[in-house]
Design a protein around this motif. Structure first.
Motif, mmCIF file in Angstrom:
data_model
loop_
_atom_site.group_PDB
_atom_site.id
_atom_site.type_symbol
_atom_site.label_atom_id
_atom_site.label_comp_id
_atom_site.label_asym_id
_atom_site.label_seq_id
_atom_site.Cartn_x
_atom_site.Cartn_y
_atom_site.Cartn_z
ATOM 1 N N ALA A 1 5.777 -3.830 -7.670
ATOM 2 C CA ALA A 1 4.889 -3.468 -6.333
ATOM 3 C C ALA A 1 5.975 -2.696 -5.411
ATOM 4 N N PHE A 2 5.093 -2.301 -4.505
ATOM 5 C CA PHE A 2 6.141 -1.669 -3.138
ATOM 6 C C PHE A 2 5.156 -2.381 -2.092
ATOM 7 N N LEU A 3 6.225 -2.867 -1.308
ATOM 8 C CA LEU A 3 5.534 -3.702 -0.068
ATOM 9 C C LEU A 3 6.432 -3.123 1.077
ATOM 10 N N THR B 1 0.391 -3.568 9.323
ATOM 11 C CA THR B 1 1.155 -3.849 8.231
ATOM 12 C C THR B 1 0.918 -5.226 7.930
ATOM 13 N N PRO B 2 1.117 -5.526 6.451
ATOM 14 C CA PRO B 2 1.982 -4.805 5.514
ATOM 15 C C PRO B 2 0.764 -3.842 4.841
ATOM 16 N N LEU B 3 1.656 -2.876 3.855
ATOM 17 C CA LEU B 3 0.740 -2.276 2.892
ATOM 18 C C LEU B 3 1.358 -2.132 1.549
ATOM 19 N N ILE B 4 0.670 -2.516 0.765
ATOM 20 C CA ILE B 4 0.980 -2.876 -0.567
ATOM 21 C C ILE B 4 0.451 -1.944 -1.635
ATOM 22 N N TRP B 5 1.430 -1.410 -2.638
ATOM 23 C CA TRP B 5 1.125 -0.519 -3.738
ATOM 24 C C TRP B 5 1.267 -1.485 -5.251
ATOM 25 N N VAL B 6 0.587 -1.423 -6.098
ATOM 26 C CA VAL B 6 0.846 -2.102 -7.277
ATOM 27 C C VAL B 6 0.729 -1.247 -8.412
ATOM 28 N N ASP B 7 1.677 -0.915 -9.079
ATOM 29 C CA ASP B 7 1.886 -0.060 -10.114
ATOM 30 C C ASP B 7 1.396 1.395 -9.875
ATOM 31 N N SER C 1 -2.561 -7.565 3.115
ATOM 32 C CA SER C 1 -2.414 -9.187 2.314
ATOM 33 C C SER C 1 -3.698 -9.533 1.986
ATOM 34 N N ASN C 2 -4.875 -9.375 2.700
ATOM 35 C CA ASN C 2 -6.192 -9.936 2.444
ATOM 36 C C ASN C 2 -6.464 -9.090 1.069
ATOM 37 N N GLU C 3 -6.468 -7.856 1.082
ATOM 38 C CA GLU C 3 -6.653 -7.092 -0.308
ATOM 39 C C GLU C 3 -5.865 -7.395 -1.459
ATOM 40 N N LEU C 4 -4.657 -7.803 -1.412
ATOM 41 C CA LEU C 4 -3.988 -8.346 -2.338
ATOM 42 C C LEU C 4 -4.112 -9.340 -3.017
ATOM 43 N N ALA C 5 -4.726 -10.417 -2.034
ATOM 44 C CA ALA C 5 -5.182 -11.671 -2.441
ATOM 45 C C ALA C 5 -6.605 -11.491 -3.368
ATOM 46 N N LYS C 6 -7.297 -10.667 -2.954
ATOM 47 C CA LYS C 6 -8.308 -10.379 -3.950
ATOM 48 C C LYS C 6 -8.053 -9.625 -5.099
#
Length: 79
Positions: free
Chosen positions: A3-5, A55-61, A68-73
């Motif tokens: 992940a990129f955070l 912020t934050p903004l997260i990319w996974v693979d 963070s809310n979208e990451l939790a989902k």
């Protein structure tokens, strides 16, 4: 998984949602490449560049997840 955070950590303030996202990624066993936004100018430029309000903004693979809310989902759906 990796992940990129991008998150805000300024001398006078650490964004709580960025801290939460980092903890969730760590707990889920992700290899995290963390990018710290350490000034108001960096935060504002990042938000303008990515057209996001916070912020934050997260990319996974390589896929944009969101904050963070979208990451939790995402993590719940892929557990």
């Amino acid at each position: 998984p990796s992940a990129f955070l991008y998150r805000m950590v300024r001398p006078d303030h650490e964004g709580r949602f960025g801290r939460r996202a980092k903890q969730m990624l760590d707990d889920a066993g992700f290899e995290v490449e963390e990018h710290i936004l350490s000034s108001r100018e960096e935060v504002d430029a990042f938000k303008a560049e990515h057209d996001v309000p916070t912020t934050p903004l997260i990319w996974v693979d390589g896929k944009l997840i969101g904050g963070s809310n979208e990451l939790a989902k995402f993590l719940t759906a892929h557990a």
